[in-house]
Design a protein around this motif. Structure first.
Motif, mmCIF file in Angstrom:
data_model
loop_
_atom_site.group_PDB
_atom_site.id
_atom_site.type_symbol
_atom_site.label_atom_id
_atom_site.label_comp_id
_atom_site.label_asym_id
_atom_site.label_seq_id
_atom_site.Cartn_x
_atom_site.Cartn_y
_atom_site.Cartn_z
ATOM 1 N N PRO A 31 0.765 -1.362 -0.314
ATOM 2 C CA PRO A 31 -0.049 0.023 -0.265
ATOM 3 C C PRO A 31 0.699 1.498 -0.147
ATOM 4 N N PRO A 32 0.655 2.331 -0.970
ATOM 5 C CA PRO A 32 1.587 3.366 -0.615
ATOM 6 C C PRO A 32 1.029 4.447 0.513
ATOM 7 N N ALA A 33 2.577 4.894 0.438
ATOM 8 C CA ALA A 33 2.826 5.171 2.146
ATOM 9 C C ALA A 33 1.816 6.997 2.985
ATOM 10 N N PHE A 34 1.358 7.286 1.577
ATOM 11 C CA PHE A 34 0.247 8.266 1.694
ATOM 12 C C PHE A 34 -0.993 8.130 1.519
ATOM 13 N N GLU A 54 -6.839 13.111 -3.276
ATOM 14 C CA GLU A 54 -5.703 14.612 -3.502
ATOM 15 C C GLU A 54 -4.596 13.976 -3.471
ATOM 16 N N SER A 55 -4.351 13.080 -2.968
ATOM 17 C CA SER A 55 -3.398 12.472 -2.739
ATOM 18 C C SER A 55 -3.021 11.630 -3.655
ATOM 19 N N LEU A 56 -3.314 10.943 -4.225
ATOM 20 C CA LEU A 56 -3.668 10.372 -5.387
ATOM 21 C C LEU A 56 -3.145 11.012 -6.548
ATOM 22 N N PHE A 57 -3.488 12.414 -6.521
ATOM 23 C CA PHE A 57 -3.618 13.455 -7.814
ATOM 24 C C PHE A 57 -1.960 13.914 -7.834
#
Length: 263
Positions: A31-34, A54-57
């Protein structure tokens, strides 16, 4: 990436291939840390989901690590796009755009997110704001726009200020590789605000700078008229672009990374 109208038919052909694509494609192993997993419950406000999108973008603005076929978000590039629209008396035009580049999408702000569950299908709603978008592209144009008869090719550039739109994203859980992924079944957008559009097209009249300047002034003075005429086809194109991107991302990203419901 190439898009040809009508896009609705183009995407209807993709649905039967979804499961095979997931099985053939490696998924994200960690999983991405953000990202913090959210609960997918009926809600008029989902701050966790807002933060994740928003983090994905922002974090994947240059592309998704390990996922081929999804290029950068900022700049976002489309190889070829065709638009045809006829709304007398203002517009009867055919436009082909090539090597289109859009800058500013990674700065998207999600003003609000909602979630809804109905018959095993989830609907995610987003209210999105973009302060400024810049678009550049090679263009070919034939037809008439406002009072002008045009048959030209050149460079198009455009700036859009304070763009707001709603996105409704429908998806259904699907199992593959012993995991659950979200199959995006539909996306619908609705542009609700745009403060200004400034456009410039080069080579409109074979290099006649005075006529070119006058034509661009006419376009910019009447941008609201042109936008209202082109809104349906632009919205359909926007839907197609978003569905293409979100479909690829969600079939690469196990649902449990985003949603607690599938842990």
């Amino acid at each position: 990436m190439q898009l040809h109208m009508p896009v609705a038919l183009w995407f209807s052909l993709l649905a039967p291939l979804w499961l095979a694509a997931v099985q053939a494609q490696q998924f994200l192993q960690e999983p991405p840390a953000f990202i913090k997993p959210c609960l997918l419950k009926d809600s008029l406000s989902n701050d966790c989901l807002t933060a994740n999108i928003e983090s994905l973008f922002q974090h994947w603005r240059n592309g998704v690590p390990g996922l081929h076929g999804v290029g950068s978000l900022d700049p976002f590039r489309v190889g070829r796009l065709r638009i045809a629209q006829r709304v007398p008396p203002n517009v009867d035009v055919s436009v082909e755009l090539r090597n289109m580049s859009t800058i500013g999408l990674s700065q998207a702000k999600i003003l609000n997110s909602t979630t809804l569950l109905n018959s095993g299908q989830y609907t995610l709603g987003f209210h999105v704001h973009l302060t400024r978008i810049n678009i550049t592209s090679n263009y070919k144009l034939k037809g008439h726009v406002l009072l002008l008869n045009l048959n030209s090719a050149g460079i198009l550039s455009a700036d859009l200020d304070n763009l707001e739109f709603y996105v409704a994203l429908r998806m259904r859980p699907q199992s593959a590789e012993g995991l659950v992924f979200m199959n995006v079944t539909a996306i619908k957008t609705d542009i609700v605000r745009i403060d200004k559009i400034r456009v410039n097209l080069t080579n409109l009249f074979g290099g006649n700078q005075e006529l070119e300047r006058s034509a661009n002034e006419l376009f910019n003075e009447n941008w609201r008229v042109l936008f209202d005429v082109l809104r349906p086809v632009l919205t359909e194109t926007f839907d197609a672009v978003l569905q293409d991107r979100f479909t690829k991302i969600f079939r690469y990203l196990p649902a449990k990374y985003l949603f607690e419901d599938f842990a």
